[in-house]
Design a protein around this motif. Structure first.
Motif, mmCIF file in Angstrom:
data_model
loop_
_atom_site.group_PDB
_atom_site.id
_atom_site.type_symbol
_atom_site.label_atom_id
_atom_site.label_comp_id
_atom_site.label_asym_id
_atom_site.label_seq_id
_atom_site.Cartn_x
_atom_site.Cartn_y
_atom_site.Cartn_z
ATOM 1 N N VAL A 137 -9.194 52.163 58.579
ATOM 2 C CA VAL A 137 -8.256 53.070 59.259
ATOM 3 C C VAL A 137 -6.950 52.345 59.557
ATOM 4 C CG1 VAL A 137 -7.844 54.358 61.389
ATOM 5 C CG2 VAL A 137 -10.037 54.552 60.224
ATOM 6 N N ARG A 138 -7.054 51.109 60.031
ATOM 7 C CA ARG A 138 -5.822 50.352 60.330
ATOM 8 C C ARG A 138 -4.996 50.143 59.065
ATOM 9 N NH1 ARG A 138 -9.190 47.183 63.654
ATOM 10 N NH2 ARG A 138 -9.261 45.547 62.082
ATOM 11 N N ALA A 183 1.776 62.405 59.838
ATOM 12 C CA ALA A 183 0.949 61.198 59.945
ATOM 13 C C ALA A 183 -0.521 61.542 59.702
ATOM 14 C CB ALA A 183 1.125 60.558 61.315
ATOM 15 N N LEU A 184 -0.992 62.609 60.342
ATOM 16 C CA LEU A 184 -2.400 63.007 60.151
ATOM 17 C C LEU A 184 -2.639 63.440 58.706
ATOM 18 C CD1 LEU A 184 -3.121 65.036 63.438
ATOM 19 C CD2 LEU A 184 -3.972 62.760 62.829
ATOM 20 N N HIS A 185 -1.704 64.216 58.194
ATOM 21 C CA HIS A 185 -1.839 64.701 56.822
ATOM 22 C C HIS A 185 -1.912 63.524 55.841
ATOM 23 C CE1 HIS A 185 -1.319 67.475 53.480
ATOM 24 N NE2 HIS A 185 -0.382 66.667 53.008
ATOM 25 N N ASN A 186 -1.022 62.564 56.020
ATOM 26 C CA ASN A 186 -1.002 61.406 55.109
ATOM 27 C C ASN A 186 -2.201 60.487 55.327
ATOM 28 O OD1 ASN A 186 1.313 62.076 53.707
ATOM 29 N ND2 ASN A 186 2.661 61.191 55.255
ATOM 30 N N LEU A 187 -2.627 60.372 56.569
ATOM 31 C CA LEU A 187 -3.813 59.551 56.849
ATOM 32 C C LEU A 187 -5.028 60.117 56.123
ATOM 33 C CD1 LEU A 187 -4.902 57.155 58.544
ATOM 34 C CD2 LEU A 187 -5.492 58.805 60.309
ATOM 35 N N TRP A 197 -14.559 54.789 52.068
ATOM 36 C CA TRP A 197 -14.445 55.517 53.324
ATOM 37 C C TRP A 197 -15.392 56.705 53.369
ATOM 38 C CZ3 TRP A 197 -12.775 55.060 58.084
ATOM 39 C CH2 TRP A 197 -12.741 56.203 58.866
ATOM 40 N N GLY A 198 -15.384 57.527 52.303
ATOM 41 C CA GLY A 198 -16.198 58.739 52.305
ATOM 42 C C GLY A 198 -17.679 58.425 52.440
ATOM 43 N N ASP A 199 -18.138 57.348 51.756
ATOM 44 C CA ASP A 199 -19.560 57.030 51.777
ATOM 45 C C ASP A 199 -20.027 56.534 53.136
ATOM 46 O OD1 ASP A 199 -19.636 57.707 49.198
ATOM 47 O OD2 ASP A 199 -19.487 55.659 48.409
ATOM 48 N N ARG A 200 -19.116 55.841 53.806
ATOM 49 C CA ARG A 200 -19.588 55.162 55.020
ATOM 50 C C ARG A 200 -19.207 55.867 56.304
ATOM 51 N NH1 ARG A 200 -19.802 48.824 53.929
ATOM 52 N NH2 ARG A 200 -20.230 48.944 51.739
ATOM 53 N N ALA A 201 -18.228 56.741 56.222
ATOM 54 C CA ALA A 201 -17.735 57.293 57.476
ATOM 55 C C ALA A 201 -17.561 58.803 57.444
ATOM 56 C CB ALA A 201 -16.397 56.628 57.805
ATOM 57 N N GLY A 202 -18.282 59.440 56.542
ATOM 58 C CA GLY A 202 -18.130 60.885 56.494
ATOM 59 C C GLY A 202 -16.999 61.230 55.545
ATOM 60 N N LEU B 42 -6.668 68.410 59.548
ATOM 61 C CA LEU B 42 -5.997 67.608 60.578
ATOM 62 C C LEU B 42 -7.015 67.100 61.603
ATOM 63 C CD1 LEU B 42 -2.723 69.673 61.175
ATOM 64 C CD2 LEU B 42 -2.979 67.559 59.875
ATOM 65 N N ARG B 43 -7.985 67.934 61.905
ATOM 66 C CA ARG B 43 -9.021 67.494 62.876
ATOM 67 C C ARG B 43 -9.835 66.339 62.284
ATOM 68 N NH1 ARG B 43 -10.477 73.374 65.036
ATOM 69 N NH2 ARG B 43 -9.086 73.386 66.851
ATOM 70 N N ALA B 44 -10.128 66.434 61.010
ATOM 71 C CA ALA B 44 -10.886 65.355 60.355
ATOM 72 C C ALA B 44 -10.076 64.058 60.372
ATOM 73 C CB ALA B 44 -11.218 65.757 58.922
ATOM 74 N N ALA B 45 -8.780 64.183 60.118
ATOM 75 C CA ALA B 45 -7.921 62.988 60.133
ATOM 76 C C ALA B 45 -7.847 62.389 61.530
ATOM 77 C CB ALA B 45 -6.517 63.348 59.640
ATOM 78 N N LEU B 46 -7.786 63.274 62.515
ATOM 79 C CA LEU B 46 -7.741 62.798 63.906
ATOM 80 C C LEU B 46 -9.036 62.072 64.261
ATOM 81 C CD1 LEU B 46 -5.727 62.964 66.232
ATOM 82 C CD2 LEU B 46 -6.805 65.096 66.954
ATOM 83 N N ALA B 47 -10.160 62.635 63.806
ATOM 84 C CA ALA B 47 -11.449 61.990 64.073
ATOM 85 C C ALA B 47 -11.519 60.639 63.361
ATOM 86 C CB ALA B 47 -12.586 62.904 63.605
ATOM 87 N N ALA B 48 -10.960 60.580 62.154
ATOM 88 C CA ALA B 48 -10.958 59.315 61.412
ATOM 89 C C ALA B 48 -10.104 58.284 62.131
ATOM 90 C CB ALA B 48 -10.429 59.549 59.997
ATOM 91 N N ALA B 49 -8.961 58.738 62.627
ATOM 92 C CA ALA B 49 -8.053 57.813 63.327
ATOM 93 C C ALA B 49 -8.753 57.183 64.525
ATOM 94 C CB ALA B 49 -6.789 58.544 63.765
#
Lengths: 206, 201
Positions: A137-138, A183-187, A197-202, B42-49
């Motif tokens: 995530v970082r 930011a959320l969209h790009n994250l 990421w998908g395998d380990r954290a949903g 967006l909620r999923a991204a927030l949870a990931a963050a």
């Protein structure tokens, strides 16, 4: 230092610790260095963690936090108390971080840097997994444009309201929300391209 | 169909809208699959963050960090006199350079401008490119201009100047004046005379 001096210094620090931020800032502006030292002690964690969120490694975060406090000391006479001191310090720290991240790509800390791995908690493998997610995530946050990163860090980790973030980064609430949205969209987009990421954290669907 | 704005999507994710705005967002989400998907993303991204925890340094770091800042402040304070010297030099350098021009070229410029001839400027130009007379002819114990330069030079910390601000190659001032137009040279002579007159008062 004599025992009497040591006791006096301790008593002075203790009395400073009882003062609020504005009074400490007022004394620091009047040249009382010990008042500024008390402010550093009080706010060092929040400033450090803010910097860490920006750069993702301890050494740079410590340097940036130090630079933020140096700037704060130089500018403490200009602190008029319109905003809270923490908002003022955030503003300085964010500016220091924005300047740094635009000039230098952050160096990310490996998991090895967390040398206390396994020292806390009953299940080291779960801890390792959490650390790995956090590192991913970082790394993803580090790829965000600086203003989006600022909006995300201040909103998600510092839990500041959008209006406060707007005061800190300079801009409108609308602009802050737009940066937060992107930011959320790009994250989400960056993490979706990370197969681990998908395998380990949903899974996040691309 | 209009979709929710970025603002409204953020409000929907955070549940921060109130009253009529919230009702409008909720009503839209019921009928709009695209915006519902956007909110879910967006909620999923927030949870990931939320997974991106920070790093907690050792307790020793917090003990030493205020001292580290204090040392940096002390170091900065020690550098301030040095910085002040540099600031002084920043205005002294051009003044000293101007004075050197005056000592080297002033008398000839003045001679040129005193002449009623229309060729005065051209004469000055020729004089400028002529080799300078030996320094002894220009300055000396009785030369007030040279004395002024000496007095200013005494205030310069040349070690500091050398390491921080400048090094002017020999002949730079002459070269600069040589590039001025005739009118500019006359104006320079007039300004320098006025400046020197003021400094001597």
């Amino acid at each position: 230092m004599s025992v009497a001096h040591s006791d006096a210094a301790a008593a002075d620090l203790s009395s400073l610790a009882a003062l609020d931020d504005r009074e400490l800032a007022r004394r620091a502006a009047a040249g009382r260095r010990e008042a500024f030292d008390a402010l550093v002690e009080r706010h060092q964690r929040t400033v450090y963690h803010l910097c860490y969120r920006f750069v993702g490694n301890h050494d740079d975060a410590a340097d940036l936090a130090q630079e933020a406090f140096l700037r704060a000391y130089r500018g403490v006479r200009g602190f008029k108390g319109e905003a809270s001191l923490s908002t003022w310090l955030y503003r300085i720290a964010v500016n220091v971080c924005l300047n740094r991240v635009t000039a230098k790509a952050p160096a990310f800390e490996s998991l090895d840097a967390h040398h206390d791995l396994g020292a806390h908690g009953p299940d080291p493998s779960n801890l390792l997994l959490q650390r790995e997610r956090a590192a991913r995530v970082r790394a993803a946050i580090a790829r965000l444009p600086p203003r989006q990163r600022a909006a995300l860090v201040l909103r998600v980790y510092q839990e500041l309201p959008h209006a406060e973030i707007a005061r800190i980064v300079g801009g409108t609430v609308g602009a802050v929300k737009a940066n937060f949205f992107h930011a959320l969209h790009n994250l989400k987009r960056i993490l979706a391209t990370d197969p681990e990421w998908g395998d380990r954290a949903g899974r996040i669907e691309p | 169909m209009n979709h929710l704005s970025e603002d409204a999507l953020v409000d929907a994710v955070e549940g921060s809208a109130e009253g009529a705005a919230r009702a409008a967002i909720d009503a839209h989400l019921v009928s709009c699959a695209r915006c519902r998907a956007a909110v879910a993303d967006l909620r999923a991204a927030l949870a990931a963050a939320a997974h991106g925890d920070s790093f907690e340094p050792s307790p020793l770091f917090w003990t030493h960090f205020p001292e580290r800042v204090a040392r940096a402040l002390d170091a900065e304070r020690r550098r301030v006199p040095h910085a002040q010297a540099v600031r002084r030099l920043r205005w002294m350098v051009p003044v000293a350079a101007a004075l050197l021009v005056v000592v080297g070229l002033g008398p000839r410029l003045m001679r040129s401008t005193d002449s009623p001839s229309r060729d005065a400027a051209a004469t000055a130009q020729r004089d400028i490119v002529r080799p300078d007379p030996p320094l002894a002819e220009l300055g000396g114990d009785n030369d007030p201009l040279w004395g002024l330069v000496e007095a200013m030079a005494e205030e310069v910390d040349w070690d500091v100047a050398g390491e921080t601000v400048f090094s002017i190659p020999p002949g730079t001032a002459d070269l600069a004046v040589g590039r001025l137009s005739d009118d500019e040279q006359l104006e320079l002579a007039r300004l320098l005379r006025a400046e020197l007159g003021a400094s001597e008062q």
